[in-house]
Design an enzyme around this catalytic site. Sequence first.
Site, PDB file in Angstrom:
ATOM      1  N   ARG A  61      -8.594  -6.328  -0.012  1.00  0.00           N
ATOM      2  CA  ARG A  61      -7.996  -5.927  -1.500  1.00  0.00           C
ATOM      3  C   ARG A  61      -8.979  -5.702  -2.393  1.00  0.00           C
ATOM      4  O   ARG A  61      -9.206  -4.782  -3.436  1.00  0.00           O
ATOM      5  CB  ARG A  61      -6.794  -6.582  -1.927  1.00  0.00           C
ATOM      6  CG  ARG A  61      -5.623  -6.769  -0.970  1.00  0.00           C
ATOM      7  CD  ARG A  61      -4.681  -7.592  -1.611  1.00  0.00           C
ATOM      8  NE  ARG A  61      -3.599  -7.573  -0.691  1.00  0.00           N
ATOM      9  CZ  ARG A  61      -3.380  -8.453   0.447  1.00  0.00           C
ATOM     10  NH1 ARG A  61      -4.380  -9.158   0.916  1.00  0.00           N
ATOM     11  NH2 ARG A  61      -2.128  -8.498   0.910  1.00  0.00           N
ATOM     12  N   ASP A  84       5.013 -11.262  -1.123  1.00  0.00           N
ATOM     13  CA  ASP A  84       4.886 -12.456  -0.447  1.00  0.00           C
ATOM     14  C   ASP A  84       5.971 -13.371  -0.302  1.00  0.00           C
ATOM     15  O   ASP A  84       6.177 -13.880   0.786  1.00  0.00           O
ATOM     16  CB  ASP A  84       3.538 -13.150  -1.144  1.00  0.00           C
ATOM     17  CG  ASP A  84       2.371 -12.244  -1.327  1.00  0.00           C
ATOM     18  OD1 ASP A  84       2.106 -11.745  -0.264  1.00  0.00           O
ATOM     19  OD2 ASP A  84       1.649 -12.566  -2.293  1.00  0.00           O
ATOM     20  N   GLY A 143       3.100   6.165  -3.818  1.00  0.00           N
ATOM     21  CA  GLY A 143       3.991   5.536  -2.820  1.00  0.00           C
ATOM     22  C   GLY A 143       4.700   4.479  -3.123  1.00  0.00           C
ATOM     23  O   GLY A 143       5.719   4.384  -2.611  1.00  0.00           O
ATOM     24  N   ILE A 144       4.344   3.564  -4.160  1.00  0.00           N
ATOM     25  CA  ILE A 144       5.335   2.612  -4.506  1.00  0.00           C
ATOM     26  C   ILE A 144       6.008   2.993  -5.837  1.00  0.00           C
ATOM     27  O   ILE A 144       7.270   2.821  -5.971  1.00  0.00           O
ATOM     28  CB  ILE A 144       4.287   1.508  -5.126  1.00  0.00           C
ATOM     29  CG1 ILE A 144       3.634   0.633  -3.891  1.00  0.00           C
ATOM     30  CG2 ILE A 144       5.495   0.159  -5.799  1.00  0.00           C
ATOM     31  CD1 ILE A 144       2.723  -0.116  -4.333  1.00  0.00           C
ATOM     32  N   HIS A 204      -2.778 -13.544  -4.554  1.00  0.00           N
ATOM     33  CA  HIS A 204      -2.188 -12.397  -3.605  1.00  0.00           C
ATOM     34  C   HIS A 204      -3.351 -11.685  -3.002  1.00  0.00           C
ATOM     35  O   HIS A 204      -3.880 -10.575  -3.010  1.00  0.00           O
ATOM     36  CB  HIS A 204      -1.555 -11.285  -4.594  1.00  0.00           C
ATOM     37  CG  HIS A 204      -0.923 -10.518  -3.602  1.00  0.00           C
ATOM     38  ND1 HIS A 204      -0.028 -10.394  -2.621  1.00  0.00           N
ATOM     39  CD2 HIS A 204      -1.464  -8.970  -3.426  1.00  0.00           C
ATOM     40  CE1 HIS A 204       0.115  -9.343  -2.067  1.00  0.00           C
ATOM     41  NE2 HIS A 204      -0.579  -8.473  -2.524  1.00  0.00           N
TER      42      HIS A 204
HETATM   43  P1  NAD Z   1      -0.648   5.626  -3.996  1.00  0.00           P
HETATM   44  O1  NAD Z   1      -1.872   6.087  -3.845  1.00  0.00           O
HETATM   45  O2  NAD Z   1       0.421   6.115  -3.240  1.00  0.00           O
HETATM   46  O3  NAD Z   1       0.052   5.650  -5.558  1.00  0.00           O
HETATM   47  C1  NAD Z   1      -1.011   5.409  -6.607  1.00  0.00           C
HETATM   48  C2  NAD Z   1      -0.605   6.178  -7.848  1.00  0.00           C
HETATM   49  O4  NAD Z   1      -1.163   5.999  -8.764  1.00  0.00           O
HETATM   50  C3  NAD Z   1      -0.919   7.670  -7.530  1.00  0.00           C
HETATM   51  O5  NAD Z   1       0.236   8.439  -7.722  1.00  0.00           O
HETATM   52  C4  NAD Z   1      -1.827   8.093  -8.641  1.00  0.00           C
HETATM   53  O6  NAD Z   1      -2.024   9.428  -8.804  1.00  0.00           O
HETATM   54  C5  NAD Z   1      -1.637   7.062  -9.610  1.00  0.00           C
HETATM   55  N1  NAD Z   1      -2.882   6.916 -10.398  1.00  0.00           N
HETATM   56  C6  NAD Z   1      -4.049   6.936 -10.321  1.00  0.00           C
HETATM   57  N2  NAD Z   1      -4.793   6.596 -11.429  1.00  0.00           N
HETATM   58  C7  NAD Z   1      -3.848   6.541 -12.147  1.00  0.00           C
HETATM   59  C8  NAD Z   1      -4.076   6.372 -13.593  1.00  0.00           C
HETATM   60  N3  NAD Z   1      -5.215   6.223 -14.659  1.00  0.00           N
HETATM   61  N4  NAD Z   1      -3.021   6.375 -14.434  1.00  0.00           N
HETATM   62  C9  NAD Z   1      -1.777   6.538 -13.925  1.00  0.00           C
HETATM   63  N5  NAD Z   1      -1.589   6.884 -12.566  1.00  0.00           N
HETATM   64  C10 NAD Z   1      -2.649   6.887 -11.767  1.00  0.00           C
HETATM   65  O7  NAD Z   1      -0.625   4.144  -4.067  1.00  0.00           O
HETATM   66  P2  NAD Z   1       0.459   3.039  -3.637  1.00  0.00           P
HETATM   67  O8  NAD Z   1       0.673   2.859  -1.975  1.00  0.00           O
HETATM   68  O9  NAD Z   1       1.611   3.333  -4.500  1.00  0.00           O
HETATM   69  O10 NAD Z   1      -0.342   1.457  -4.017  1.00  0.00           O
HETATM   70  C11 NAD Z   1      -0.670   1.360  -5.326  1.00  0.00           C
HETATM   71  C12 NAD Z   1      -1.462   0.062  -5.727  1.00  0.00           C
HETATM   72  O11 NAD Z   1      -0.501  -1.013  -5.514  1.00  0.00           O
HETATM   73  C13 NAD Z   1      -2.293  -0.409  -4.717  1.00  0.00           C
HETATM   74  O12 NAD Z   1      -3.638  -0.455  -5.240  1.00  0.00           O
HETATM   75  C14 NAD Z   1      -2.135  -1.144  -3.625  1.00  0.00           C
HETATM   76  O13 NAD Z   1      -2.996  -1.985  -3.005  1.00  0.00           O
HETATM   77  C15 NAD Z   1      -1.104  -2.062  -4.620  1.00  0.00           C
HETATM   78  N6  NAD Z   1      -0.111  -2.763  -3.781  1.00  0.00           N
HETATM   79  C16 NAD Z   1       0.183  -3.850  -4.447  1.00  0.00           C
HETATM   80  C17 NAD Z   1       1.060  -4.798  -3.834  1.00  0.00           C
HETATM   81  C18 NAD Z   1       1.257  -6.359  -4.358  1.00  0.00           C
HETATM   82  O14 NAD Z   1       2.073  -7.041  -3.431  1.00  0.00           O
HETATM   83  N7  NAD Z   1       0.938  -6.480  -5.448  1.00  0.00           N
HETATM   84  C19 NAD Z   1       1.900  -4.181  -2.724  1.00  0.00           C
HETATM   85  C20 NAD Z   1       1.458  -3.219  -2.090  1.00  0.00           C
HETATM   86  C21 NAD Z   1       0.618  -2.337  -2.838  1.00  0.00           C
HETATM   87  C1  LMR Z   2       0.495  -6.053   0.496  1.00  0.00           C
HETATM   88  O1  LMR Z   2       0.407  -7.363   0.314  1.00  0.00           O
HETATM   89  O2  LMR Z   2       1.338  -5.338   1.338  1.00  0.00           O
HETATM   90  C2  LMR Z   2      -0.333  -5.532  -0.569  1.00  0.00           C
HETATM   91  O3  LMR Z   2      -1.099  -6.246  -1.452  1.00  0.00           O
HETATM   92  C3  LMR Z   2      -1.035  -4.234   0.022  1.00  0.00           C
HETATM   93  C4  LMR Z   2      -2.204  -4.472   0.794  1.00  0.00           C
HETATM   94  O4  LMR Z   2      -3.262  -3.902   0.644  1.00  0.00           O
HETATM   95  O5  LMR Z   2      -1.968  -5.070   1.962  1.00  0.00           O
END
Ligand code: NAD
Ligand code: LMR
Length: 334
Positions: free
Chosen positions: A109, A172, A33-34, A196
């Site tokens: 988280r 953030d 998704g990201i 975070h």
């Molecule tokens: P998602 O499930 O849509 O995508 C995750 C991807 O990771 C999938 O395509 C999956 O196949 C892949 N994946 C899983 N295991 C893997 C591996 N071993 N090697 C490579 N790819 C692998 O999830 P998302 O919505 O994209 O979110 C991803 C992460 O980002 C989550 O942990 C979420 O909490 C985090 N996130 C962080 C922030 C931030 O501010 N830092 C913000 C939003 C989301």
């Molecule tokens: C966010 O701040 O949106 C991300 O860390 C995803 C979450 O789990 O809230």
Amino acid sequence: MLRLSTTSKLIRQFSSTSAAQGAKVAVLGAAGGIGQPLSLLLKTNPNVSKLNLYDIVNCPGVAADLSHINTASEVTGFSPENNGLDKALEGMDYVVIPAGVPRKPGMTRDDLFDTNAGIVKLLAQASARVCPTAKLLIISNPVNSLLPIAAQVYQDCGVFDPKKLIGVTTLDLLRASRFAYEITGKVEFVPVVGGHAGTTIVPLYSQATGLKLSPEEMAKLIYRTQFGGDEVVQAKAGKGSATLSMAYAGARMTDSMIRAANGEEVIECAYISDNQYSSQGVNFFASLLKFNKDGVQEILSLPSNISQIEKDAIATALPQIASAANKGIAFAKK
Ligand code: NAD
Ligand code: LMR
């Protein structure tokens, strides 16, 4: 017939990047998704020359799709087969990791730790082995624990350079800037320090000009920033967490580091290995940072005029950050 304005725009898109000089960026988790919108934004960044996309599923398709966009960077997709992870990492300058599961309503988280810690450890081990001098940007949650895992992995491999490893907290900053704008009508850089997750997120609204709020209003604004992620998780109702705003945030942070490497003065906040609170057992912290070609050039002092409410919020955040970081380090050492 192609109009002149269109032709010159096309030429600009190709000529603005020299394939030899641009940054080489790997995205691990690129089909998620990201990962997908982040890769799209990086494909349109004229300072990127090579984009290696890796995921355990669907990555060749994402790469083929992006590769038709008429910007100069070369996009290649990799899968786990045939040593695809190592191949994706070869020669990279930046490794951006959004791999891992997102939250559902009711989860913290930290509830993601059991799944995502193993994923990030594995990817960090590969990065430390194949491209140890690349800058590593960790998006996956819980950032407060996963960046320390990567730091420990790099230490164990003898290649740890704290200037190069960051936990991405840029979302953030976007939220703080946007929420302040909703009140003042001014677009401003609002620093966010700490970590975070929930109350480890400390927005420094004292640094926004023209934000005159009562203590109650300020407390509400800080709370909204700390729990902005939950707002999105609840609105998506079980279909994940922030993806589009995070892709934008991840693309901004990557671009900031690339621009700093190209000689621009860049200031951002990010979660890094930082000893300013080590006397309190805290060895990781998101601060205001100046970047240069090596990554983090300098950890800047907190502004001298931060408010008492912000000082108190930092004090609340510190033990939580220490505990999350220690959990990550213990896992990495296992
Ligand atoms: P998602 O499930 O849509 O995508 C995750 C991807 O990771 C999938 O395509 C999956 O196949 C892949 N994946 C899983 N295991 C893997 C591996 N071993 N090697 C490579 N790819 C692998 O999830 P998302 O919505 O994209 O979110 C991803 C992460 O980002 C989550 O942990 C979420 O909490 C985090 N996130 C962080 C922030 C931030 O501010 N830092 C913000 C939003 C989301
Ligand atoms: C966010 O701040 O949106 C991300 O860390 C995803 C979450 O789990 O809230």
